[in-house]
Design a protein around this motif. Structure first.
Motif, mmCIF file in Angstrom:
data_model
loop_
_atom_site.group_PDB
_atom_site.id
_atom_site.type_symbol
_atom_site.label_atom_id
_atom_site.label_comp_id
_atom_site.label_asym_id
_atom_site.label_seq_id
_atom_site.Cartn_x
_atom_site.Cartn_y
_atom_site.Cartn_z
ATOM 1 N N GLU A 1 0.817 -1.210 0.000
ATOM 2 C CA GLU A 1 0.000 0.000 0.000
ATOM 3 C C GLU A 1 0.852 1.261 0.000
ATOM 4 O OE1 GLU A 1 0.757 -0.988 4.346
ATOM 5 O OE2 GLU A 1 0.415 -2.066 2.466
ATOM 6 N N LEU A 2 2.155 1.124 0.301
ATOM 7 C CA LEU A 2 3.110 2.235 0.254
ATOM 8 C C LEU A 2 4.058 2.084 -0.943
ATOM 9 C CD1 LEU A 2 3.966 2.490 4.073
ATOM 10 C CD2 LEU A 2 2.401 3.945 2.753
ATOM 11 N N SER A 3 3.599 1.343 -1.946
ATOM 12 C CA SER A 3 4.381 1.102 -3.167
ATOM 13 C C SER A 3 5.725 0.466 -2.856
ATOM 14 C CB SER A 3 4.565 2.402 -3.961
ATOM 15 O OG SER A 3 3.320 2.975 -4.285
ATOM 16 N N TYR A 4 5.767 -0.318 -1.783
ATOM 17 C CA TYR A 4 6.959 -1.051 -1.369
ATOM 18 C C TYR A 4 8.145 -0.128 -1.070
ATOM 19 C CZ TYR A 4 4.381 -5.015 -3.372
ATOM 20 O OH TYR A 4 3.419 -5.947 -3.667
ATOM 21 N N GLN A 5 7.867 1.122 -0.681
ATOM 22 C CA GLN A 5 8.953 2.083 -0.450
ATOM 23 C C GLN A 5 9.545 1.989 0.949
ATOM 24 O OE1 GLN A 5 10.387 4.054 -3.119
ATOM 25 N NE2 GLN A 5 9.264 2.259 -3.840
ATOM 26 N N VAL A 6 9.018 1.108 1.778
ATOM 27 C CA VAL A 6 9.651 0.667 3.024
ATOM 28 C C VAL A 6 9.369 -0.825 3.155
ATOM 29 C CG1 VAL A 6 9.609 2.848 4.319
ATOM 30 C CG2 VAL A 6 7.612 1.344 4.362
ATOM 31 N N GLY A 7 10.191 -1.513 3.940
ATOM 32 C CA GLY A 7 9.996 -2.939 4.149
ATOM 33 C C GLY A 7 10.472 -3.775 2.979
ATOM 34 N N VAL A 8 9.940 -4.982 2.886
ATOM 35 C CA VAL A 8 10.445 -5.956 1.925
ATOM 36 C C VAL A 8 9.622 -5.964 0.636
ATOM 37 C CG1 VAL A 8 9.061 -7.957 2.662
ATOM 38 C CG2 VAL A 8 11.375 -8.304 1.781
ATOM 39 N N THR A 9 10.309 -6.217 -0.469
ATOM 40 C CA THR A 9 9.677 -6.527 -1.754
ATOM 41 C C THR A 9 10.126 -7.934 -2.110
ATOM 42 O OG1 THR A 9 9.860 -4.217 -2.454
ATOM 43 C CG2 THR A 9 9.405 -5.850 -4.167
ATOM 44 N N LEU A 10 9.183 -8.854 -2.271
ATOM 45 C CA LEU A 10 9.544 -10.245 -2.512
ATOM 46 C C LEU A 10 9.873 -10.486 -3.985
ATOM 47 C CD1 LEU A 10 6.951 -12.040 -0.202
ATOM 48 C CD2 LEU A 10 9.354 -11.496 0.257
ATOM 49 N N GLU A 11 10.498 -11.624 -4.240
ATOM 50 C CA GLU A 11 10.913 -11.959 -5.597
ATOM 51 C C GLU A 11 9.712 -11.997 -6.538
ATOM 52 O OE1 GLU A 11 11.140 -16.781 -5.578
ATOM 53 O OE2 GLU A 11 12.715 -15.728 -4.469
ATOM 54 N N ASN A 12 9.988 -11.740 -7.819
ATOM 55 C CA ASN A 12 8.976 -11.754 -8.881
ATOM 56 C C ASN A 12 7.873 -10.721 -8.669
ATOM 57 O OD1 ASN A 12 10.235 -13.966 -10.265
ATOM 58 N ND2 ASN A 12 9.409 -15.325 -8.693
ATOM 59 N N THR A 13 8.277 -9.553 -8.143
ATOM 60 C CA THR A 13 7.348 -8.430 -7.975
ATOM 61 C C THR A 13 7.729 -7.274 -8.900
ATOM 62 O OG1 THR A 13 6.930 -9.005 -5.655
ATOM 63 C CG2 THR A 13 6.409 -6.753 -6.332
ATOM 64 N N GLU A 14 8.983 -6.835 -8.822
ATOM 65 C CA GLU A 14 9.441 -5.686 -9.598
ATOM 66 C C GLU A 14 9.800 -6.102 -11.018
ATOM 67 O OE1 GLU A 14 13.158 -2.498 -9.540
ATOM 68 O OE2 GLU A 14 12.497 -3.415 -7.656
#
Length: 362
Positions: A80-93
């Motif tokens: 909900e914060l466009s992944y600008q804090v915390g983790v981004t998991l594989e196969n997302t970006e």
């Protein structure tokens, strides 16, 4: 494609910090830094303040973090914060260049032997990432609160009491180094020393380790991070334990690639540097050695990355004194004014535009 040790100039932060900026030796080093970004879009940095032990401590922490079960990692996501804090998991970006026409044109102009691995399938990158803010809160209400959100602290007991101290110590080393480069480049361009640093005073800077599970994605020619430029101002990479980073010089294409924000400010005099991370022969050799030397450690490639941003509410407008030099290097944009190629906008809007391209913002 750049062989880093043979092509990119080495810039010495120790020289810059050794005396008054008006000294010929420091002026020469600053011009060298600016010229490196103009010609190559990247440089190598020597900074004796940066500790290899601190880097090792940080890499160990990140390996342990990304080796956690998926359910533990998922608790740290903030889509909900466009992944600008915390983790981004594989196969997302997704790599922007897979569908971005100007970027595809850059690839097409390269000699076939110099092209990146194919990103045309537009598959998301099989990498994870963690964003840890290293910013000073602005003394005003920002128009872009989602880009300036509070940090996420992992809940696992094993990180209690160590996570923040390690992240802050290594993040501050990276931030100090890249801000000195920002000052050097400003001086080298004939601008006041604080030009870029002041513009980034309240930037949402990110310590942004990237993790690739080489037990899953360790096959040769696997694309870990597809051909791309960074959306921020300057990026600094510390030493990784596994090779695989390829950088393209502008004329083909600690490492500091330039990003889209400094390209915008300089009207393309400095172009954002293209790069990718892949599994190559050197990666595979290092995997084999690491299995023998550290058999009990997770086989995860950590990229020790820091994204240095301009302030979200800063007006992103080309610097007028650089327009003449920029036009001489931008024949491709000669028919259109550079002001139209790099229109005035808030930095936060530029960031949001780029996040949409890479599937991190709806």
């Amino acid at each position: 494609m750049s062989n880093l040790s043979e092509t990119l100039p080495v810039i010495d932060a120790d020289i810059f910090l050794s005396g008054d900026e008006t000294s010929p030796r420091i002026q020469e080093e600053c011009k060298k830094a600016a010229d490196a970004l103009i010609i190559y879009g990247a440089l190598l940095l020597h900074d004796s303040r940066v500790s290899e032990d601190d880097n090792d401590t940080f890499l160990d922490l990140m390996e342990d973090y990304f080796a956690q079960p998926l359910a533990d990692l998922e608790r740290d996501q903030r889509p909900e914060l466009s992944y600008q804090v915390g983790v981004t998991l594989e196969n997302t970006e997704k790599p922007k260049c897979a569908v971005d026409e100007p970027c595809l044109n850059v690839i097409a102009r390269l000699d076939p032997s110099e092209r990146p691995l194919d990103v045309s399938g537009h598959h998301p990158d099989p990498k994870c990432r963690f964003f840890w803010k290293m910013s000073t809160p602005p003394p005003y209400n920002t128009e872009y609160p989602a880009l300036n959100a509070s940090n996420v602290i992992p809940q696992a007991i094993m990180f209690s009491g160590i996570w923040e101290s390690v992240m802050e110590k290594w993040g501050m080393s990276m931030k100090d180094a890249v801000e000195n480069v920002a000052e050097m480049v400003a001086i080298g361009l004939g601008l006041p020393r604080q030009t870029f640093k002041d513009a980034g005073k309240y930037g949402p800077h990110l310590l942004a380790p990237t993790a690739s599970d080489l037990a899953k994605y360790g096959k040769k020619d696997t694309i870990l991070a597809g051909f791309h430029t960074d959306l921020n101002c300057l990026t600094i990479h510390g030493r990784s334990r596994f090779p695989g980073l390829n950088i393209w010089a502008r004329n083909t294409g600690k490492r500091i690639p330039s990003g889209k924000q400094i390209e915008h400010l300089t009207a393309g005099l400095i172009k954002a540097g293209y790069h990718e991370v892949v599994v190559n022969d050197a990666t595979i050799q290092t995997i084999a050695k690491r299995k023998v030397s550290h058999p009990d450690r997770p086989l995860i490639r950590i990229s020790s990355t820091f994204f240095w941003h301009l302030s979200s509410d800063y007006d992103l407008v080309p610097i007028s004194s650089l327009l003449g030099r920029a036009k001489s290097l931008n024949d491709a944009e000669a028919e259109a004014s550079l002001e139209s190629v790099y229109p005035s906008m808030k930095v936060g809007q530029q960031v949001q535009n780029e996040l949409k391209h890479i599937a991190l913002m709806a």
